[in-house]
Design a protein around this motif. Structure first.
Motif, mmCIF file in Angstrom:
data_model
loop_
_atom_site.group_PDB
_atom_site.id
_atom_site.type_symbol
_atom_site.label_atom_id
_atom_site.label_comp_id
_atom_site.label_asym_id
_atom_site.label_seq_id
_atom_site.Cartn_x
_atom_site.Cartn_y
_atom_site.Cartn_z
ATOM 1 N N LYS A 1 -14.306 8.683 1.764
ATOM 2 C CA LYS A 1 -14.012 8.475 3.190
ATOM 3 C C LYS A 1 -12.763 7.615 3.260
ATOM 4 C CE LYS A 1 -14.598 8.062 7.655
ATOM 5 N NZ LYS A 1 -13.905 8.993 8.483
ATOM 6 N N ARG A 2 -11.713 8.190 3.822
ATOM 7 C CA ARG A 2 -10.439 7.468 3.953
ATOM 8 C C ARG A 2 -10.208 7.119 5.412
ATOM 9 N NH1 ARG A 2 -7.948 8.054 -0.913
ATOM 10 N NH2 ARG A 2 -8.497 9.888 -2.113
ATOM 11 N N HIS A 3 -9.950 5.858 5.651
ATOM 12 C CA HIS A 3 -9.654 5.393 7.000
ATOM 13 C C HIS A 3 -8.146 5.257 7.199
ATOM 14 C CE1 HIS A 3 -13.925 4.565 7.486
ATOM 15 N NE2 HIS A 3 -13.876 4.044 6.278
ATOM 16 N N LEU A 4 -7.424 5.190 6.095
ATOM 17 C CA LEU A 4 -5.966 5.036 6.108
ATOM 18 C C LEU A 4 -5.420 5.828 4.935
ATOM 19 C CD1 LEU A 4 -3.786 3.347 7.668
ATOM 20 C CD2 LEU A 4 -4.073 1.596 5.929
ATOM 21 N N ARG A 5 -4.329 6.537 5.152
ATOM 22 C CA ARG A 5 -3.766 7.367 4.078
ATOM 23 C C ARG A 5 -3.147 6.551 2.960
ATOM 24 N NH1 ARG A 5 -4.225 12.517 4.819
ATOM 25 N NH2 ARG A 5 -4.283 13.407 6.891
ATOM 26 N N ARG A 6 -2.463 5.480 3.321
ATOM 27 C CA ARG A 6 -1.860 4.589 2.322
ATOM 28 C C ARG A 6 -1.653 3.224 2.947
ATOM 29 N NH1 ARG A 6 4.052 4.103 1.957
ATOM 30 N NH2 ARG A 6 4.985 4.995 3.808
ATOM 31 N N LEU A 7 -1.459 2.218 2.111
ATOM 32 C CA LEU A 7 -1.185 0.876 2.620
ATOM 33 C C LEU A 7 0.303 0.777 2.937
ATOM 34 C CD1 LEU A 7 -3.321 -1.349 0.215
ATOM 35 C CD2 LEU A 7 -3.891 -0.547 2.517
ATOM 36 N N TYR A 8 0.591 0.540 4.178
ATOM 37 C CA TYR A 8 1.980 0.430 4.620
ATOM 38 C C TYR A 8 2.412 -1.025 4.545
ATOM 39 C CZ TYR A 8 0.903 4.948 6.735
ATOM 40 O OH TYR A 8 0.514 6.238 6.959
ATOM 41 N N PRO A 9 3.615 -1.309 4.046
ATOM 42 C CA PRO A 9 4.096 -2.698 4.068
ATOM 43 C C PRO A 9 4.531 -3.090 5.481
ATOM 44 C CG PRO A 9 5.762 -1.259 3.107
ATOM 45 C CD PRO A 9 4.540 -0.413 3.361
ATOM 46 N N ASP A 10 4.635 -4.363 5.698
ATOM 47 C CA ASP A 10 5.125 -4.895 6.972
ATOM 48 C C ASP A 10 6.597 -4.491 7.109
ATOM 49 O OD1 ASP A 10 6.159 -6.447 9.025
ATOM 50 O OD2 ASP A 10 5.474 -8.354 8.200
ATOM 51 N N PRO A 11 6.954 -3.694 8.097
ATOM 52 C CA PRO A 11 8.335 -3.227 8.208
ATOM 53 C C PRO A 11 9.340 -4.324 8.575
ATOM 54 C CG PRO A 11 7.081 -2.492 10.098
ATOM 55 C CD PRO A 11 6.117 -3.142 9.157
ATOM 56 N N MET A 12 8.863 -5.409 9.147
ATOM 57 C CA MET A 12 9.779 -6.485 9.545
ATOM 58 C C MET A 12 10.211 -7.321 8.343
ATOM 59 S SD MET A 12 10.008 -5.586 12.579
ATOM 60 C CE MET A 12 11.209 -6.776 13.107
ATOM 61 N N THR A 13 9.323 -7.471 7.365
ATOM 62 C CA THR A 13 9.640 -8.302 6.202
ATOM 63 C C THR A 13 9.756 -7.485 4.924
ATOM 64 O OG1 THR A 13 7.320 -8.730 5.681
ATOM 65 C CG2 THR A 13 8.390 -10.253 7.223
ATOM 66 N N GLY A 14 9.185 -6.289 4.922
ATOM 67 C CA GLY A 14 9.166 -5.475 3.712
ATOM 68 C C GLY A 14 8.079 -5.917 2.745
ATOM 69 N N GLY A 15 7.330 -6.947 3.094
ATOM 70 C CA GLY A 15 6.286 -7.475 2.215
ATOM 71 C C GLY A 15 4.897 -7.176 2.740
ATOM 72 N N ASP A 16 3.976 -8.033 2.327
ATOM 73 C CA ASP A 16 2.579 -7.873 2.708
ATOM 74 C C ASP A 16 2.349 -8.359 4.135
ATOM 75 O OD1 ASP A 16 1.947 -6.880 0.204
ATOM 76 O OD2 ASP A 16 1.408 -8.865 -0.591
ATOM 77 N N TRP A 17 1.300 -7.820 4.736
ATOM 78 C CA TRP A 17 0.858 -8.252 6.055
ATOM 79 C C TRP A 17 0.099 -9.562 5.933
ATOM 80 C CZ3 TRP A 17 1.879 -5.300 10.412
ATOM 81 C CH2 TRP A 17 2.287 -3.982 10.193
ATOM 82 N N VAL A 18 0.011 -10.294 7.013
ATOM 83 C CA VAL A 18 -0.895 -11.422 7.109
ATOM 84 C C VAL A 18 -2.209 -10.842 7.608
ATOM 85 C CG1 VAL A 18 -1.383 -13.600 8.276
ATOM 86 C CG2 VAL A 18 0.974 -13.033 7.643
ATOM 87 N N VAL A 19 -3.296 -11.050 6.843
ATOM 88 C CA VAL A 19 -4.580 -10.484 7.259
ATOM 89 C C VAL A 19 -5.268 -11.430 8.234
ATOM 90 C CG1 VAL A 19 -4.904 -9.100 5.179
ATOM 91 C CG2 VAL A 19 -5.799 -11.410 5.255
#
Length: 183
Positions: free
Chosen positions: A95-113
């Motif tokens: 069961k996939r809820h998201l196709r892939r993990l997208y990086p934060d486009p504003m920083t190019g890095g990880d999201w703040v969870v």
């Protein structure tokens, strides 16, 4: 009285001065033009990243909503890590809820969870402190983003009572991996 050599030298010196002044003015004008073009280009790129932030954030919000909609063992839990959105560990079936993990486009890095009270992840936000161009006219789901001063204040989250961004439980939830938007 001036000799012919002295008068020619003075004329030649004036001509060089005018040429030098003309070249300097041209360099300043070209520099200002390039500076304005650079600023416009930077603004254009930020606007594009802002649109991408809204799209990617919405993908995460929908994935959190889809994850929470599955009643597993009488509990509606949030994922413990973002990777759980790619393949739900609560089920033997894929069961996939998201196709892939997208990086934060504003920083190019990880999201703040953004954590829920139980310690699961209920949302994400950018870590960028840049000021958004978009200040109003958001879709209903994101009307809380209006007049925010930083992208880091745009929280893409889901809560079961009433979604924090304004949608009701169950609205717009993909029912299978095939219903997710293609990317």
């Amino acid at each position: 009285m001036m000799t012919g050599f002295a008068s020619r030298r003075g004329f030649s010196g004036n001509q060089r001065g005018v040429t030098l002044l003309t070249v300097l003015v041209m360099v300043v004008v070209i520099g200002l033009t390039l500076g304005m073009a650079g600023t416009s280009w930077r603004s254009l790129m930020q606007r594009e990243r802002e649109e991408e932030l809204l799209w990617r954030g919405d993908q995460y919000r929908r994935a959190f909503e889809s994850y929470r909609q599955i009643n597993h063992g009488g509990l509606r839990r949030s994922p413990e890590r973002l990777e759980d959105l790619l393949r739900d560990p609560r089920s033997l079936q894929v069961k996939r809820h998201l196709r892939r993990l997208y990086p934060d486009p504003m920083t190019g890095g990880d999201w703040v969870v953004v954590k829920d009270p139980a310690g699961g992840i209920k949302g994400v936000r950018s870590s960028s402190n840049d000021e958004p161009f978009k200040k109003d006219d958001f879709p209903e789901e994101y009307d809380t983003f209006a007049n925010r001063g930083k992208y880091s204040e745009w929280e893409f989250s889901y809560s079961s009572e009433k979604n924090r961004v304004g949608t009701t439980q169950g609205a717009g939830v993909p029912t299978a991996a095939g219903d997710l938007p293609a990317n």
